[in-house]
Design a protein around this motif. Structure first.
Motif, PDB file in Angstrom:
ATOM      1  N   LEU A  55       0.823  -1.205   0.000  1.00 11.95           N
ATOM      2  CA  LEU A  55       0.000   0.000   0.000  1.00 11.95           C
ATOM      3  C   LEU A  55       0.863   1.262   0.000  1.00 11.95           C
ATOM      4  O   LEU A  55       0.600   2.215  -0.752  1.00 11.95           O
ATOM      5  N   LEU A 224      -7.829   7.726  -1.612  1.00 16.17           N
ATOM      6  CA  LEU A 224      -8.747   6.581  -1.600  1.00 16.17           C
ATOM      7  C   LEU A 224      -9.554   6.506  -2.891  1.00 16.17           C
ATOM      8  O   LEU A 224      -9.778   5.417  -3.437  1.00 16.17           O
ATOM      9  N   SER A 225     -10.000   7.655  -3.370  1.00 18.70           N
ATOM     10  CA  SER A 225     -10.742   7.649  -4.633  1.00 18.70           C
ATOM     11  C   SER A 225      -9.845   7.230  -5.786  1.00 18.70           C
ATOM     12  O   SER A 225     -10.295   6.605  -6.744  1.00 18.70           O
ATOM     13  N   LEU A 227      -7.436   5.014  -5.585  1.00 17.71           N
ATOM     14  CA  LEU A 227      -7.369   3.553  -5.522  1.00 17.71           C
ATOM     15  C   LEU A 227      -8.628   2.918  -6.102  1.00 17.71           C
ATOM     16  O   LEU A 227      -8.566   1.843  -6.710  1.00 17.71           O
ATOM     17  N   LEU A 228      -9.768   3.572  -5.900  1.00 18.33           N
ATOM     18  CA  LEU A 228     -11.038   3.011  -6.356  1.00 18.33           C
ATOM     19  C   LEU A 228     -11.208   3.135  -7.864  1.00 18.33           C
ATOM     20  O   LEU A 228     -11.788   2.252  -8.500  1.00 18.33           O
ATOM     21  N   PRO A 233      -8.094  -1.824 -10.195  1.00 21.57           N
ATOM     22  CA  PRO A 233      -8.251  -1.582  -8.745  1.00 21.57           C
ATOM     23  C   PRO A 233      -7.910  -2.826  -7.937  1.00 21.57           C
ATOM     24  O   PRO A 233      -8.336  -3.945  -8.256  1.00 21.57           O
ATOM     25  N   GLN A 234      -7.127  -2.627  -6.894  1.00 20.90           N
ATOM     26  CA  GLN A 234      -6.774  -3.697  -5.971  1.00 20.90           C
ATOM     27  C   GLN A 234      -7.647  -3.532  -4.723  1.00 20.90           C
ATOM     28  O   GLN A 234      -7.348  -2.715  -3.853  1.00 20.90           O
ATOM     29  N   LEU A 235      -8.706  -4.301  -4.666  1.00 15.06           N
ATOM     30  CA  LEU A 235      -9.708  -4.099  -3.633  1.00 15.06           C
ATOM     31  C   LEU A 235      -9.157  -4.349  -2.239  1.00 15.06           C
ATOM     32  O   LEU A 235      -9.548  -3.677  -1.285  1.00 15.06           O
ATOM     33  N   LEU A 238      -7.483  -1.318  -1.188  1.00 12.78           N
ATOM     34  CA  LEU A 238      -8.471  -0.267  -0.931  1.00 12.78           C
ATOM     35  C   LEU A 238      -9.079  -0.422   0.459  1.00 12.78           C
ATOM     36  O   LEU A 238      -9.224   0.568   1.207  1.00 12.78           O
ATOM     37  N   ALA A 241      -6.396   0.555   2.965  1.00 14.15           N
ATOM     38  CA  ALA A 241      -6.199   2.002   2.983  1.00 14.15           C
ATOM     39  C   ALA A 241      -7.335   2.689   3.749  1.00 14.15           C
ATOM     40  O   ALA A 241      -7.096   3.655   4.490  1.00 14.15           O
ATOM     41  N   ALA A 242      -8.548   2.206   3.583  1.00 17.75           N
ATOM     42  CA  ALA A 242      -9.666   2.780   4.319  1.00 17.75           C
ATOM     43  C   ALA A 242      -9.496   2.579   5.821  1.00 17.75           C
ATOM     44  O   ALA A 242      -9.771   3.487   6.626  1.00 17.75           O
TER      45      ALA A 242
END
Length: 271
Positions: A55, A224-225, A227-228, A233-235, A238, A241-242
């Motif tokens: 990350l 964050l947006s 990453l989304l 996208p690597q969920l 994400l 990170a959240a």
């Protein structure tokens, strides 16, 4: 029996409250195959602690820099807001002048204006000043809050006048009374406003999204947006990170939540 029911309700409420945090960590430390697997497991088959390193090593989303940017913006914005709004609130509460009530109502009237109405003019001003992708564009427009001025005014109206009069007897000016008497005796209320401001600044998304056009100036919500909306996208990253992004706010709220309650009570806003 009543005590048992009370504790049972508290346990259920705690589980429901902690469930989203568990899901963030569980999915953040899982592999992509575990996330897409049709069989749900309480814990991933393998805990991937290396996801933290992945990350913070992403090249297209500088997540570590975004955390630092959010911390700087929240700190500067909170400090500036406390100074400006406390001075405005104290002036409206304690300094008598002819049009003080009109000024106070004008400040309150700004609360009726939707944010969307002032969004475009604010962007035009910031852009014309050359503050895009700059901390000045992120911080300065949020240094004043009509709601914070209102709260400070309500608090200072009930502040003991005897303390201020004692300071004036000792030879302090009105400025000295404010900084050396009023502020030191209002630390709890200042902390309450600070907590509210930090949370709002940390969670701000739309304004940083259009101002921070360079990745080096991204805040954590913009990261964050990123990453989304990435092409691939690597969920799991994400989710991780959240979880990392909300940790500072959760800790801040956990340690300072009593100031929020005290701030509402001392401002005169009673239900």
């Amino acid at each position: 029996m009543k005590a048992f029911l009370r504790w049972a309700c508290l346990v259920v409420a705690a589980v429901l409250f902690l469930l989203p945090f568990y899901l963030l960590l569980r999915n953040g430390l899982a592999s992509r195959s575990d996330l897409t697997s049709p069989q749900w497991t309480i814990f991933p088959s393998t805990v991937h602690w290396e996801n933290f390193a992945r990350l913070f090593s992403l090249s297209d989303v500088p997540f570590a820099r975004s955390l630092l940017n959010s911390a700087l913006v929240a700190t500067l914005q909170t400090t500036g807001l406390l100074v400006l709004c406390s001075l405005a609130g104290y002036g409206l509460a304690r300094i008598p002048y002819r049009h003080s009530r009109i000024v106070f109502y004008a400040v309150l009237a700004t609360l009726m204006i939707p944010t969307s109405v002032t969004f475009v003019p604010s962007f035009v001003v910031v852009s014309s000043l050359g503050w895009l992708s700059d901390f000045r564009g992120l911080v300065i427009p949020g240094l004043f809050s009509a709601f914070s001025v209102f709260l400070f005014r309500q608090y200072f109206l009930d502040f003991p006048r005897e303390l201020e009069e004692a300071g004036r007897v000792d030879g302090l000016s009105r400025w000295g009374v404010f900084w050396r008497v009023v502020v030191p005796n209002s630390k709890g209320f200042f902390a309450a406003i600070a907590v509210i401001t930090v949370i709002g600044s940390w969670n701000a998304f739309l304004w940083p999204l259009i101002i921070a056009q360079s990745p080096d100036s991204w805040t954590v919500q913009v990261a964050l947006s990123g990453l989304l909306t990435a092409q691939n996208p690597q969920l799991n990253l994400l989710f991780l990170a959240a979880a990392v992004s909300i940790l500072p706010i959760v800790l801040l709220f956990a340690f300072l939540q009593r100031y929020l309650v005290r701030g509402v009570a001392e401002s005169g806003l009673k239900g």
